[in-house]
Design a protein around this motif. Structure first.
Motif, PDB file in Angstrom:
ATOM      1  N   VAL A 231      -8.082  91.392 -13.513  1.00 13.53           N
ATOM      2  CA  VAL A 231      -9.163  90.420 -13.689  1.00 13.53           C
ATOM      3  C   VAL A 231     -10.348  91.104 -14.364  1.00 13.53           C
ATOM      4  CG1 VAL A 231     -10.754  88.870 -12.504  1.00 13.53           C
ATOM      5  CG2 VAL A 231      -8.415  89.156 -11.647  1.00 13.53           C
ATOM      6  N   PRO A 232     -10.759  90.672 -15.570  1.00 14.36           N
ATOM      7  CA  PRO A 232     -11.900  91.297 -16.248  1.00 14.36           C
ATOM      8  C   PRO A 232     -13.189  91.107 -15.441  1.00 14.36           C
ATOM      9  CG  PRO A 232     -10.646  89.866 -17.741  1.00 14.36           C
ATOM     10  CD  PRO A 232     -10.169  89.574 -16.359  1.00 14.36           C
ATOM     11  N   ALA A 233     -13.916  92.225 -15.252  1.00 10.78           N
ATOM     12  CA  ALA A 233     -15.171  92.179 -14.499  1.00 10.78           C
ATOM     13  C   ALA A 233     -16.393  92.313 -15.397  1.00 10.78           C
ATOM     14  CB  ALA A 233     -15.191  93.271 -13.429  1.00 10.78           C
TER      15      ALA A 233
ATOM     16  N   LYS B 227     -14.169  97.890 -20.813  1.00  8.08           N
ATOM     17  CA  LYS B 227     -14.286  96.830 -19.814  1.00  8.08           C
ATOM     18  C   LYS B 227     -13.647  97.273 -18.504  1.00  8.08           C
ATOM     19  CE  LYS B 227     -13.935  92.595 -21.245  1.00  8.08           C
ATOM     20  NZ  LYS B 227     -13.445  91.301 -21.762  1.00  8.08           N
ATOM     21  N   LEU B 228     -14.246  96.850 -17.404  1.00 10.30           N
ATOM     22  CA  LEU B 228     -13.682  97.106 -16.078  1.00 10.30           C
ATOM     23  C   LEU B 228     -12.752  95.952 -15.691  1.00 10.30           C
ATOM     24  CD1 LEU B 228     -13.637  98.654 -13.302  1.00 10.30           C
ATOM     25  CD2 LEU B 228     -15.560  97.179 -12.633  1.00 10.30           C
ATOM     26  N   TYR B 229     -11.587  96.297 -15.171  1.00  9.54           N
ATOM     27  CA  TYR B 229     -10.631  95.306 -14.681  1.00  9.54           C
ATOM     28  C   TYR B 229     -10.342  95.582 -13.209  1.00  9.54           C
ATOM     29  CZ  TYR B 229      -9.688  94.090 -19.563  1.00  9.54           C
ATOM     30  OH  TYR B 229      -9.809  93.675 -20.877  1.00  9.54           O
ATOM     31  N   LEU B 230     -10.485  94.558 -12.376  1.00  8.63           N
ATOM     32  CA  LEU B 230     -10.107  94.650 -10.970  1.00  8.63           C
ATOM     33  C   LEU B 230      -8.665  94.173 -10.844  1.00  8.63           C
ATOM     34  CD1 LEU B 230     -13.367  93.177  -9.411  1.00  8.63           C
ATOM     35  CD2 LEU B 230     -12.783  95.578  -9.762  1.00  8.63           C
ATOM     36  N   ILE B 231      -7.851  94.939 -10.121  1.00  9.96           N
ATOM     37  CA  ILE B 231      -6.404  94.714 -10.128  1.00  9.96           C
ATOM     38  C   ILE B 231      -5.915  94.288  -8.748  1.00  9.96           C
ATOM     39  CG2 ILE B 231      -4.167  95.822 -10.511  1.00  9.96           C
ATOM     40  CD1 ILE B 231      -5.654  97.658 -12.532  1.00  9.96           C
TER      41      ILE B 231
END
Length: 354
Positions: free
Chosen positions: A69-71, A55-59
């Motif tokens: 924040v999970p993207a 999963k990609l997370y924006l920090i």
């Protein structure tokens, strides 16, 4: 709510933990056009890991605290993976944070957690995003962003086990801090985009590219810069437009000149001048933006770790590392010529005129 016309946030993702040994790399690109944002992220070679979802997370970072924040989860494309979707620029995936406040991005498997992230990237300055981390929608009690103490409503856990886990986390944080500090001493920098002049120039350059591609009409964004003038001044407008276009052409040519002056030259016969470049540097070449978004180019740049740029008078060329067995894929993307330098044993560059 901001009145956003155009903005772009681009992060290069490099390997971390297991991602280093597997030679993973990728990118995260968020573009805002007329208030609408779209996210596109690509990871190369992630299929070499065990079959798990990543999963990609924006920090986001504020006063020493970080929020991940999970993207979304990546979709596998062979050994690679992609993630794309729309983003609310004022409320990034329900976090209440604005897209301009993104400081970093990271990728990990949800069950393994952030300390086993396989990729990370930063907007400008590198920092320890794992310290004081809260993940949106996860671990609310353990990572509460407020400073107020939380009451223990559940039965206490095994104190020996809890103490051992706490020491393990503290050791990981300490090692991570030492690694970050050692890396930041020689490499930490502030992006040149932090200056207003660079931001303005980058905005105009990319807006011109989008206008040429037909994605946006720049006159709808910039309006009539000359304002409501008299008929006498209106009559002079065509001349002014010519001067503006000539000025933009000169600015673009200067950017390209700098690219060819600052990069290593390749010894190749012929009138075309060739240099070895980084993927991002090719955005300075007129008309390159559309080709740079092709998966064929992205994969070639990732595997070869570079691209090449060519110039002959006012003609520009892009070269992608590859081999002659890729002809079908290369031709489908507009690359019809194959260039070899010396004895490269079937390896060379697929060439396209921009």
């Amino acid at each position: 709510m901001l009145n956003r016309k155009y903005n772009r946030i681009f992060l290069l993702l490099s390997g971390k933990n297991e991602g280093i040994s597997m030679n993973l790399n990728g990118s995260c690109d968020i573009e805002i056009i007329n208030g609408k944002a779209k996210l596109y992220s690509y990871v190369g070679g992630i299929g070499r890991l065990k079959k798990k979802e990543h999963k990609l997370y924006l920090i986001f970072e504020n006063n020493g605290k970080t929020l991940a924040v999970p993207a979304g989860n990546y979709d596998s494309k062979g050994s690679n993976a992609v993630l794309e979707g729309n983003v609310d620029p004022d409320d990034v995936f329900g976090s209440g944070m604005a897209v301009e406040n993104i400081a970093a991005a990271a990728i990990w498997n949800e069950s393994e957690g952030p300390y086993r992230a396989v990729l990370e990237g930063f907007v400008s300055q590198r920092f320890n995003w794992q310290k004081n981390l809260k993940i949106l929608g996860e671990f609310e009690a353990d990572n509460n962003i407020n400073d107020e103490p939380q009451k223990n409503l559940e039965p206490l856990e095994n104190p020996v086990k809890k103490e051992a886990e706490q020491k393990l986390i503290e050791n990981e944080l300490k090692q991570s801090d030492e690694t970050i500090e050692a890396a930041e001493a020689p490499t930490a920098y502030y992006s040149p985009h932090d200056t207003f002049r660079e931001i303005a120039e980058k905005f105009r350059r990319e807006l011109d590219m989008l206008d040429e591609m037909g994605i946006v009409d720049k006159t709808m964004i910039l309006g009539n810069e000359s304002g409501a003038e008299s008929n006498e001044k209106s009559a002079e407008l065509p001349t002014e437009e010519k001067e503006n276009k000539e000025s933009k052409r000169i600015t673009t040519a200067m950017d390209a000149d700098m690219l060819f002056l600052s990069n290593a030259k390749l010894t190749i016969d012929g009138a075309t001048e060739w240099v070895q470049t980084d993927y991002r540097e090719l955005y300075f070449i007129p008309g390159a933006i559309k080709s740079l978004r092709q998966l064929f180019v992205r994969n070639g740049a990732r595997k070869g770790r570079h691209l090449i740029a060519g110039r002959n008078d006012e003609k520009y060329y892009i070269g992608v590392p590859g081999n002659e067995n890729q002809r079908k894929s290369a031709n489908a993307n507009g690359f019809y010529d194959f260039l070899t330098i010396g004895d490269m044993d079937g390896v060379g560059y697929w060439i396209k005129e921009l």
